[in-house]
Design an enzyme around this catalytic site. Structure first.
Site: not given
Ligand code: SF4
Lengths: 432, 526
Positions: B36, B286, B421-422
């Site tokens: 995470d 334009d 435009g043109l």
């Molecule tokens: S598996 Fe999912 S919840 Fe686990 S560390 Fe990786 S991203 Fe995070």
């Protein structure tokens, strides 16, 4: 001091290996989980699909981990667990079947489906191996369904590739014939170069794991010898050995020296005459030496600090130390497979002496303090740390590039050196 | 379970981190596994932030489960306090930690730290990022705002307001905040506190002192604003000043609100023509080529609804699709779409959006980073108007979306990807010139050219590969008609093909000739 030169910890955990472990630190880690491997594996195996069974966090991680989103439509997706799935497990299995049905109906090109476990799927004890078995039976023979875990509570970054390849090992066809297997995902261009070199050396047949297609899995048997192309394949190697294959001990094919020794391990096993080996490798080796030397001036004597990331830290440090003259101050690695790194460690020890500054699983805050105090010329770190350290005045190299870039083999030795030379080069150019 | 390819929003703790990263002196302790920690790079890479986000992850592992994850959380909390010395702390669980039920709030409170510690309950399996940001900001506001605070007497001072909602990783929040502060200043209103962006926990204690509140981004700011409204009876301004018309409405609303408080503001200088170049740019000759161009709009509700108004009223485009990915604002988006005679697309499924865009044959897509992918694959020009965005949409220059300068930015950003435009006529007239082709973009977009010889990217999509089955009895195309069809601009070609085929089928024409093609064209011409 241990036989492989790594410092002891007070109470070495029992890892089942003969050599004692390196110094270990515990604390907050700043490394990706094993799901990240999907970012390159889904490109490598062209008819495989990776279905993560996890949370919105897992989905967000994979799409963010590469720093940029890949423009092509990916061969990965996440089955996001929702509140109602948490109510009961039977329900979650039905839900999974429904998701897989929908996926396979829409992607008839898929031959191999990986169900990839995550922290949430593991904590709620969703049995993905049973699910994979059930689905495999259902979709056989069109689609094989395998499973592995890339969860952050079990795996760190590149360990995800180890887990994925481990899931493939039982699927490899049996053979009695002698063959060479190269294990670990490599860029296609690198694979092609190695294929040509093995052919010229008279080594073969050669096959790669993972293969580019699910139906081209390399055969394995008692006469199989294998070379690891990556230093993070502990479990894969163990399972291959359990099927009778023998690992050819070698350093990893990074830099002229590493590539030399790696190829030589196979050449010796195949009884290739040294003169023939030299004849085949002389020209590419000369190119590698030459292109590396071109960067030596920028890198020699510069100090080097590694935050843990891909587990390539040791081989890279060995290359930068021995071929470019850099001075590592601290080599942090998320985890180490000492047996597979014995050659690397010996080479590092040869260059640096007995006391190697290797640290396993460091605490990110403590390491930041050491890094700031040491003011290294170049810091190798993850994407979360790179800009903050640059802003503090340190030159950095993002480590994740090392797993996304062709760096192995003779022809890439200069490119590998360039990855480290460029941040320093930039520093000398910019006047703002 | 929900099958997801790309997600518009991360989990709710990412929203909390957007608030923490935006603020000064706040630290977030998150009970979470190591993977995470990827969240850091969202800020350090996409926004190029030069500091780590103020967050400590416990990074528990499998071996910690069931034994000492709670202990791990407590020590991480204590260490984070020691190391970062924040003014206040927020604590919570990520998706995995939610399952192991360690109660971060209780654990942190038990540490008895000498600062406010605010527990967050962000249900990771129900809610998403923007809600997480809104809830976090609300919790912070509730815990920190001094309930006794009231605006000072009005005599001898200018009006004061709070700007609510800007966060880290919000689309152009930095520049919008500057732009609107400037605008309010010129109108005679001081900004007391902007929050969460650049606010400290102690700044939040003063929120009740404002004469009124401005919600710049309801997605992240409205929960807190509603609470402030209830608690302090503060009037609230909710018009998102995106585009010239909406900026004028915003100014009038501020003047009206001030009037109700007994203060007369003079909007005349700010409402005078010429403060934005957009109106003239859109009226210059334009820009006739913009008129009636088909535009598909998708993003967060606030940006999408505002973009729809600018696209139609201020640039003369034809709106062919409008939608948002945040269901929390589905009602507003549906109401807006109805005004244009459209049915709003409310979904966070990338594949649904892809399908809707392909079906509506737009000439320009205004969307998020995801729609940029879709548009790129469909070879339709695209501009980004909403989060989530990519590093390239976080520019070095000031490029607000709000206020009069924001309107200028919108004009530039949306017109840039189009053929000028043109030149469009030349490309059109000499479609078969060997140097022109569907892949050759306008000359000022040369870098984006997809060389004709390059292998076409393999389009792999979950939704797209529908076999082009020739239905029995469907009319066939004569070779010359097929060739003629290729001369029709590619972005309307599939529609022309469909129309011609149904035209032919209705009339029982078995073979479509060049004649049929033009008959159908005349038939469908409005
Ligand atoms: S598996 Fe999912 S919840 Fe686990 S560390 Fe990786 S991203 Fe995070």
């Amino acid at each position: 001091m241990s036989p492989d030169g790594l410092p002891f910890t007070a109470t070495p955990p029992d890892t089942g290996c003969a050599a004692p472990p390196p110094a270990v630190e515990r604390g907050q880690r700043a490394v990706f989980c094993g799901l990240t491997g999907i970012v390159w594996l889904h490109r490598k195996i062209q008819d495989a699909f990776f279905l993560v069974v996890g949370s919105r966090t897992c989905a967000h991680l994979i799409q963010s981990a590469a720093g940029v989103m890949i423009f092509a439509e990916p061969r990965f997706a996440t089955a996001i667990i929702e509140e109602r799935d948490l109510a009961g497990l039977a329900d979650a299995n039905e839900e999974l079947d429904r998701v897989v049905d929908r996926l396979l109906a829409r992607r008839p090109d898929i031959k191999l489906l990986f169900l990839v476990g995550s922290c949430p799927s593991e904590v709620i004890k969703l049995d993905l191996s049973r699910a994979a078995q059930r689905l495999s039976e259902q979709f056989s023979p069109d689609v094989r369904v395998l499973n592995y875990s890339g969860s952050g509570i079990e795996t760190t970054f590149t360990e995800g590739e180890d887990a994925c390849l481990s899931a493939l090992v039982p699927e490899l066809p049996e053979t009695e014939a002698a063959n060479l297997m190269v294990v670990g995902a490599l860029a296609d261009v690198v694979e092609d170069q190695f294929t040509r070199l093995f052919e010229q050396l008279g080594i073969g047949p050669v096959a790669f794991l993972p293969a580019r297609r699910a139906d081209a899995l390399p055969p394995v048997g008692p006469e199989t010898k294998f070379l690891l192309a990556q230093p993070f394949l502990n479990e894969t190697a163990r399972l291959l050995e359990a099927r009778g294959a023998q690992r050819l001990a070698a350093p990893f094919p990074l830099g002229a020296e590493g590539t030399d020794a790696w190829l030589k391990a196979a050449a010796d096993a195949w009884g290739v005459a040294p003169s023939h080996f030299d004849a085949v490798t002389a020209a590419p080796r000369a190119r590698a030496v030459q292109s590396t030397a071109a960067r030596r001036e920028k890198l020699a004597d510069k100090s080097l600090f590694f935050f843990p990331d891909s587990q390539l830290e040791l081989p890279i440090a060995r290359f930068l130390t021995r071929e470019l003259g850099m001075r590592p101050i601290e080599i942090g690695a998320p985890y180490l497979h000492r047996r597979h790194l014995a050659e690397e460690t010996a080479m590092l020890r040869e260059a640096l002496g007995e006391d190697l500054p290797i640290l396993e699983g460091p605490d990110v805050d403590a390491q930041l303090d050491r890094c700031r105090a040491a003011k290294p010329d170049l810091t190798v770190c993850g994407l979360g740390l790179a800009n903050p350290l640059e802003a503090e005045g340190l030159s950095t190299k993002w480590a994740i590039e090392l797993v996304f870039t062709p760096i192995q083999g003779y022809e890439q030795a200069g490119d590998l050196a360039e990855l480290f030379a460029r941040p320093l080069d930039r520093r000398t150019r910019l006047r703002v | 379970m929900k099958l997801t390819v790309w997600t518009y929003e991360g989990p709710p703790h990412i929203g909390a981190l957007r608030v923490a990263t935006a603020m000064n002196g706040l630290h977030y302790v998150l009970h979470a596994p190591q993977g995470d920690t990827y969240a850091d790079l969202l800020f350090t890479m996409i926004e190029r932030r030069g500091a780590r986000p103020p967050i400590t992850y416990t990074t528990f592992q499998a071996r910690d489960l069931g034994s000492d994850t709670a202990e791990l959380f407590k020590s991480a909390c204590a260490r984070a306090y020691e190391r970062f010395q924040p003014e206040a702390m927020i604590v919570g669980a990520s998706c995995t930690a939610e399952l192991i039920q360690d109660d971060p709030g209780g654990l942190a409170t038990a540490l008895d730290l000498p600062i406010p510690v605010i527990p967050l309950e962000l249900p990771a399996y129900q809610r998403k990022e923007a809600w997480g940001a809104a809830e976090t900001f609300y919790r912070l506001t509730r815990s920190l705002a001094d309930p006794e605070a009231r605006p000072a007497p009005l005599e001898g001072r200018r009006l004061r307001c709070n700007l609510l909602g800007p966060t880290a990783l919000g689309f152009r929040n930095r520049d919008d905040t500057d732009e609107i502060s400037l605008l309010l200043n010129r109108l005679g209103v001081d900004v007391l506190t902007t929050a969460p962006l650049n606010a400290s926990p102690s700044d939040l204690t003063h929120l009740g002192e404002a004469d009124f509140n401005v919600v710049l981004y309801p997605e992240t700011g409205d929960l807190a604003a509603r609470w402030l409204e209830r608690t302090f009876k503060t009037p609230t301004i909710r018009t998102a000043p995106i585009g010239v018309g909406a900026t004028r409405d915003f100014i009038n609303e501020v003047v009206h609100t001030a009037g109700a408080l007994g203060v007369t503001l003079n909007p005349a200088p700010l409402l005078a023509d010429g403060l934005s170049r957009l109106p003239w740019w859109s009226r210059s000759i334009d820009s006739t080529y913009l008129t009636g161009k088909r535009v598909f709009v998708f993003g967060d509700a606030t940006h999408a609804i505002a973009a729809a108004r600018v696209a139609t009223e201020e640039m003369g485009f034809e709106l062919v699709g409008l939608g948002c990915y945040n269901r929390e604002f589905a009602r507003e988006t549906r109401a807006a779409a109805e005004q244009y005679g459209l049915e709003a697309l409310i979904t966070d499924d990338y594949l649904d959006v892809e399908e809707a865009i392909a079906a509506s044959n737009p000439e320009l897509v205004l969307g998020t980073q995801m729609e940029r992918h879709i548009a790129k694959r469909l070879r339709v020009p695209c501009a980004v108007i909403s989060a989530p965005f990519h590093v390239q949409d976080h520019p070095a220059r000031r490029a607000p979306q709000m206020g009069f300068e924001g309107a200028n930015s919108l004009f530039d950003a949306w017109v840039h990807p189009l053929t000028m435009g043109l030149e469009e006529h030349l490309l059109e007239m000499f479609r078969e010139d060997f140097e022109f082709n569907d892949q050759s973009p306008a000359s000022h977009l040369g870098h984006a050219a997809a060389p004709k010889l390059a292998p076409q990217p393999v389009v792999e999509t979950l939704a797209a590969p529908k076999p082009v089955a020739v239905e029995p009895g469907a009319p066939a195309w004569a070779a010359d008609a097929e060739r003629e069809l290729k001369k029709i601009p590619f972005f309307v070609r599939s529609k022309a093909r469909r129309n011609t085929e149904s035209f032919a089928a209705e009339r029982g024409v078995a073979l479509i000739t060049v004649e049929t093609l033009y008959d159908a064209k005349a038939h469908y011409a409005r």
